[in-house]
Write a protein that holds these residues in place. Structure first.
Motif, PDB file in Angstrom:
ATOM      1  N   VAL A   1       0.908  -1.300   0.062  1.00  0.00           N
ATOM      2  CA  VAL A   1       0.006  -0.142   0.129  1.00  0.00           C
ATOM      3  C   VAL A   1       0.758   1.273  -0.012  1.00  0.00           C
ATOM      4  N   SER A   2       0.513   2.230  -0.713  1.00  0.00           N
ATOM      5  CA  SER A   2       1.357   3.365  -0.888  1.00  0.00           C
ATOM      6  C   SER A   2       0.659   4.518  -1.484  1.00  0.00           C
ATOM      7  N   SER A   3       1.023   5.715  -1.562  1.00  0.00           N
ATOM      8  CA  SER A   3       0.450   6.963  -1.947  1.00  0.00           C
ATOM      9  C   SER A   3       1.485   8.137  -2.516  1.00  0.00           C
ATOM     10  N   ILE A   4       0.644   8.925  -2.747  1.00  0.00           N
ATOM     11  CA  ILE A   4       1.487  10.183  -2.949  1.00  0.00           C
ATOM     12  C   ILE A   4       1.469  11.230  -1.927  1.00  0.00           C
ATOM     13  N   SER A   5       1.094  11.075  -0.889  1.00  0.00           N
ATOM     14  CA  SER A   5       0.675  11.871   0.382  1.00  0.00           C
ATOM     15  C   SER A   5       2.166  12.520   0.609  1.00  0.00           C
ATOM     16  N   LYS A   6       3.308  11.841   0.713  1.00  0.00           N
ATOM     17  CA  LYS A   6       4.421  12.268   1.469  1.00  0.00           C
ATOM     18  C   LYS A   6       5.468  12.590   0.201  1.00  0.00           C
ATOM     19  N   THR A   7       5.274  12.436  -1.010  1.00  0.00           N
ATOM     20  CA  THR A   7       6.136  12.665  -2.100  1.00  0.00           C
ATOM     21  C   THR A   7       5.510  14.227  -3.095  1.00  0.00           C
ATOM     22  N   LEU A   8       4.344  14.207  -3.253  1.00  0.00           N
ATOM     23  CA  LEU A   8       3.637  15.369  -3.914  1.00  0.00           C
ATOM     24  C   LEU A   8       2.567  16.223  -3.309  1.00  0.00           C
ATOM     25  N   THR A   9       1.425  15.372  -2.643  1.00  0.00           N
ATOM     26  CA  THR A   9       0.622  16.073  -1.888  1.00  0.00           C
ATOM     27  C   THR A   9      -0.394  15.302  -1.413  1.00  0.00           C
ATOM     28  N   PRO A  10      -0.707  15.385  -0.131  1.00  0.00           N
ATOM     29  CA  PRO A  10      -1.819  14.655   0.519  1.00  0.00           C
ATOM     30  C   PRO A  10      -3.382  15.072   0.282  1.00  0.00           C
ATOM     31  N   ALA A  11      -3.496  16.175  -0.446  1.00  0.00           N
ATOM     32  CA  ALA A  11      -4.349  16.787  -0.651  1.00  0.00           C
ATOM     33  C   ALA A  11      -5.705  16.022  -1.659  1.00  0.00           C
ATOM     34  N   LEU A  12      -5.092  15.623  -2.528  1.00  0.00           N
ATOM     35  CA  LEU A  12      -5.783  14.864  -3.558  1.00  0.00           C
ATOM     36  C   LEU A  12      -6.483  13.483  -3.191  1.00  0.00           C
ATOM     37  N   ARG A  13      -5.717  12.871  -1.883  1.00  0.00           N
ATOM     38  CA  ARG A  13      -6.277  11.523  -1.435  1.00  0.00           C
ATOM     39  C   ARG A  13      -6.244  10.346  -2.694  1.00  0.00           C
ATOM     40  N   VAL A  14      -5.111  10.540  -3.231  1.00  0.00           N
ATOM     41  CA  VAL A  14      -4.638   9.213  -4.317  1.00  0.00           C
ATOM     42  C   VAL A  14      -3.651   8.217  -3.607  1.00  0.00           C
TER      43      VAL A  14
ATOM     44  N   LEU B   1      -2.071  12.688 -15.350  1.00  0.00           N
ATOM     45  CA  LEU B   1      -1.488  13.879 -15.809  1.00  0.00           C
ATOM     46  C   LEU B   1      -0.252  14.257 -14.727  1.00  0.00           C
ATOM     47  N   LEU B   2      -0.452  14.170 -13.702  1.00  0.00           N
ATOM     48  CA  LEU B   2       0.567  14.609 -12.624  1.00  0.00           C
ATOM     49  C   LEU B   2       1.710  13.614 -12.528  1.00  0.00           C
ATOM     50  N   LEU B   3       1.423  12.376 -12.586  1.00  0.00           N
ATOM     51  CA  LEU B   3       2.488  11.285 -12.478  1.00  0.00           C
ATOM     52  C   LEU B   3       3.132  11.166 -13.810  1.00  0.00           C
ATOM     53  N   SER B   4       2.666  11.372 -14.654  1.00  0.00           N
ATOM     54  CA  SER B   4       3.362  11.383 -16.009  1.00  0.00           C
ATOM     55  C   SER B   4       3.900  12.392 -16.504  1.00  0.00           C
ATOM     56  N   HIS B   5       3.823  13.660 -15.763  1.00  0.00           N
ATOM     57  CA  HIS B   5       4.584  14.939 -16.104  1.00  0.00           C
ATOM     58  C   HIS B   5       5.912  15.005 -15.972  1.00  0.00           C
ATOM     59  N   PRO B   6       6.763  15.411 -16.957  1.00  0.00           N
ATOM     60  CA  PRO B   6       7.933  15.458 -16.649  1.00  0.00           C
ATOM     61  C   PRO B   6       8.592  16.067 -15.587  1.00  0.00           C
ATOM     62  N   GLN B   7       7.828  17.157 -15.141  1.00  0.00           N
ATOM     63  CA  GLN B   7       8.497  18.014 -13.824  1.00  0.00           C
ATOM     64  C   GLN B   7       8.040  17.070 -12.481  1.00  0.00           C
ATOM     65  N   SER B   8       7.422  15.981 -12.437  1.00  0.00           N
ATOM     66  CA  SER B   8       6.938  15.626 -11.271  1.00  0.00           C
ATOM     67  C   SER B   8       7.853  14.817 -10.264  1.00  0.00           C
ATOM     68  N   ARG B   9       8.738  14.034 -11.063  1.00  0.00           N
ATOM     69  CA  ARG B   9       9.721  13.200 -10.286  1.00  0.00           C
ATOM     70  C   ARG B   9      10.767  14.304  -9.689  1.00  0.00           C
ATOM     71  N   GLN B  10      11.271  15.372 -10.419  1.00  0.00           N
ATOM     72  CA  GLN B  10      12.061  16.454  -9.990  1.00  0.00           C
ATOM     73  C   GLN B  10      11.188  17.093  -8.898  1.00  0.00           C
ATOM     74  N   ILE B  11       9.916  17.353  -8.862  1.00  0.00           N
ATOM     75  CA  ILE B  11       9.305  17.957  -7.702  1.00  0.00           C
ATOM     76  C   ILE B  11       9.348  17.174  -6.425  1.00  0.00           C
ATOM     77  N   ALA B  12       9.290  15.874  -6.663  1.00  0.00           N
ATOM     78  CA  ALA B  12       9.308  14.864  -5.509  1.00  0.00           C
ATOM     79  C   ALA B  12      10.692  14.778  -4.997  1.00  0.00           C
ATOM     80  N   ARG B  13      11.761  14.876  -5.542  1.00  0.00           N
ATOM     81  CA  ARG B  13      13.302  15.307  -5.108  1.00  0.00           C
ATOM     82  C   ARG B  13      13.404  16.357  -4.478  1.00  0.00           C
ATOM     83  N   ASP B  14      12.693  17.529  -4.932  1.00  0.00           N
ATOM     84  CA  ASP B  14      12.692  19.025  -4.186  1.00  0.00           C
ATOM     85  C   ASP B  14      12.112  18.803  -2.928  1.00  0.00           C
ATOM     86  N   VAL B  15      10.966  18.107  -2.870  1.00  0.00           N
ATOM     87  CA  VAL B  15      10.143  18.092  -1.417  1.00  0.00           C
ATOM     88  C   VAL B  15      10.850  17.272  -0.552  1.00  0.00           C
TER      89      VAL B  15
END
Length: 467
Positions: free
Chosen positions: A303-316, A350-364
């Motif tokens: 079980v995983s999510s994007i809450s600690k890498t991108l945002t918890p607001a979307l509840r994905v 759109l969010l997960l496949s965007h080329p900026q998302s991995r860099q954003i996760a690294r910056d977070v």
């Protein structure tokens, strides 16, 4: 379009699809193509330019992704209206309280991620969702409709040691807690099932178990996680069906289970036919060992999510079953809530496949590491368990302090944190410790002030004897 295209493409280096896209882009910028103008069908323009239809289709796709064109099913491709202006970039990325509006109150209950560009990216993706296929807003979701987002999740998780994985294995959930509940619904049986957890563990394990009318039993742990001897002993006393673990980031202590310990747990689980449910929601860095799903593919759930890498607001979130149980997990989700809302699923794609998302996760991850270092600089003289890739620290309190009393004292200083009692079972014993989560919504200066106030409390316990 006749005023733009003579008979061939401009003479320039580069792939032909970029030349097509650049020509249309310039025509829109120069107002040669007005909003609402219909572009030629792909095959017609390809014939006119003597190039392949796939080249034109790719150019149209690029410009659609940029928001310059919009495709309408059954009607064609048109020049899109100008994008809705976003807030000024500095403001959109500024979640921190300004120093001139300094507030001493700081919540350290749960990690709060800094905005390093994801707010602007989410807004941009939302605008694209709003311009999407109208059927997405009117129809019930179907399994096939979710295939592109499930593939995006597989790509997002591609660097994790999860074992064999494809899009059919992914079940989309409303955050990690929802994923945990869906797995429980799939795994647990009997009127009164038994679920095992570590003595100190994420409270959501207990709540999900109670929701399923399960008896939740704690297992003794050490610095490497579940104690194999204690696990074997409890399994001889109970008919437990599943155990919940967090081997990468143990919540709340911040520990992790090395490969040797994981293999010991698997050996015992196989002997007693125990399912292993791994919660990986708090990991921000690289995995330090293969997941239970990779090590025990017949009984490992993830079980995983994007809450600690991108945002918890979307509840994905994402739930992944052992390969032979993927169909069971899908049915549990479909019977329970059909699936994510299609606009939310498309936003996730759109969010997960965007080329900026991995860099954003690294910056977070890097920014949260700065907050951890501030906490360590202030509190490092005490018994502190920390890691720059974990968004909280675990503080064992010095003599004179009790966890509940320290939490109340901190709250009087405007700081909210979690006592160890909140992670213990109702009949369990909790150590004198607290979990301090990082808050990326406040400035580092404000966060440091909160840490120094905690240090002042630690230096002056109420039971200290003055000489």
């Amino acid at each position: 379009m006749d005023t733009i295209w003579p008979t061939d493409l401009p003479k320039s280096k580069g792939p032909k699809y970029t030349l097509v896209a650049d020509t249309i882009r310039k025509a829109i910028e120069n107002k040669q193509l007005e909003v609402g103008v219909k572009l030629p069908p792909v095959r017609e323009l390809a014939y006119r330019l003597q190039i392949t239809p796939g080249t034109v289709a790719r150019a149209y796709s690029i410009l659609t992704e940029e928001g310059l064109l919009q495709a309408e099913v059954g009607r064609g491709t048109f020049v899109a209206p100008p994008k809705m202006p976003l807030l000024d970039d500095v403001w959109s990325r500024q979640l921190h309280l300004r120093d001139d509006k300094y507030d001493a109150n700081v919540s350290l209950f749960s990690p709060r991620l800094p905005d390093v560009g994801q707010v602007s990216l989410i807004r941009s993706c939302l605008a694209k969702v709003a311009q999407g296929d109208p059927k997405m807003f009117m129809n019930y979701p179907t399994r096939d409709a979710y295939l592109p987002v499930r593939q995006a999740v597989v790509d997002w998780l591609s660097d994790l040691p999860l074992g064999a994985l494809n899009a059919d294995d992914i079940v989309l959930t409303h955050g990690g807690q929802s994923g945990l509940c869906v797995v429980f619904q799939t795994v647990l049986r009997d009127p009164k099932p038994v679920v095992l957890v570590e003595d100190l563990s994420y409270a959501g394990f207990r709540r999900a178990g109670e929701l399923m009318r399960a008896e939740v039993v704690g297992v003794k742990m050490d610095k490497w996680g579940i104690s194999p001897d204690a696990l074997d002993h409890i399994l001889r006393q109970t008919r437990a069906q599943a155990i919940c673990v967090s081997p990468e980031v143990q919540n709340p202590t911040g520990g992790h289970s090395p490969l040797e310990r994981r293999n010991e747990v698997i050996e015992i689980a196989r002997r007693h036919d125990l399912q292993i449910i791994e919660d990986d929601c708090y990991r921000m860095g690289e995995a330090r060992a293969p997941s239970y799903r990779a090590l025990a593919p017949e009984r490992g759930w993830h079980v995983s999510s994007i809450s600690k890498t991108l945002t918890p607001a979307l509840r994905v979130g994402f739930a992944i079953a052992p390969r032979e149980r993927s169909g069971d997990l899908r049915r549990s989700a479909e019977y329970g809530y059909f699936g994510l809302a299609q606009p939310l699923a498309e936003l996730t794609r759109l969010l997960l496949s965007h080329p900026q998302s991995r860099q954003i996760a690294r910056d977070v991850r890097a920014k949260m590491g700065e907050y951890v270092r501030v906490a360590v600089n202030a509190l490092g003289g005490f018994n502190l368990n920390w890691d720059p890739d974990i968004p909280f620290v675990w503080l064992s309190l010095p003599s004179g302090w009790r966890a509940a009393a320290f939490s109340r004292a901190a709250e009087r200083e405007g700081i909210q944190l979690r006592s160890a009692d909140e992670f213990a079972l109702r009949d369990g014993r909790a150590p004198n410790a607290v979990r301090i989560a990082m808050n990326g919504h406040v400035s580092l200066k404000q966060f440091e002030s909160a840490m120094l106030r905690l240090r002042a409390l630690l230096d002056n316990p109420p039971e200290q004897i003055s000489v």
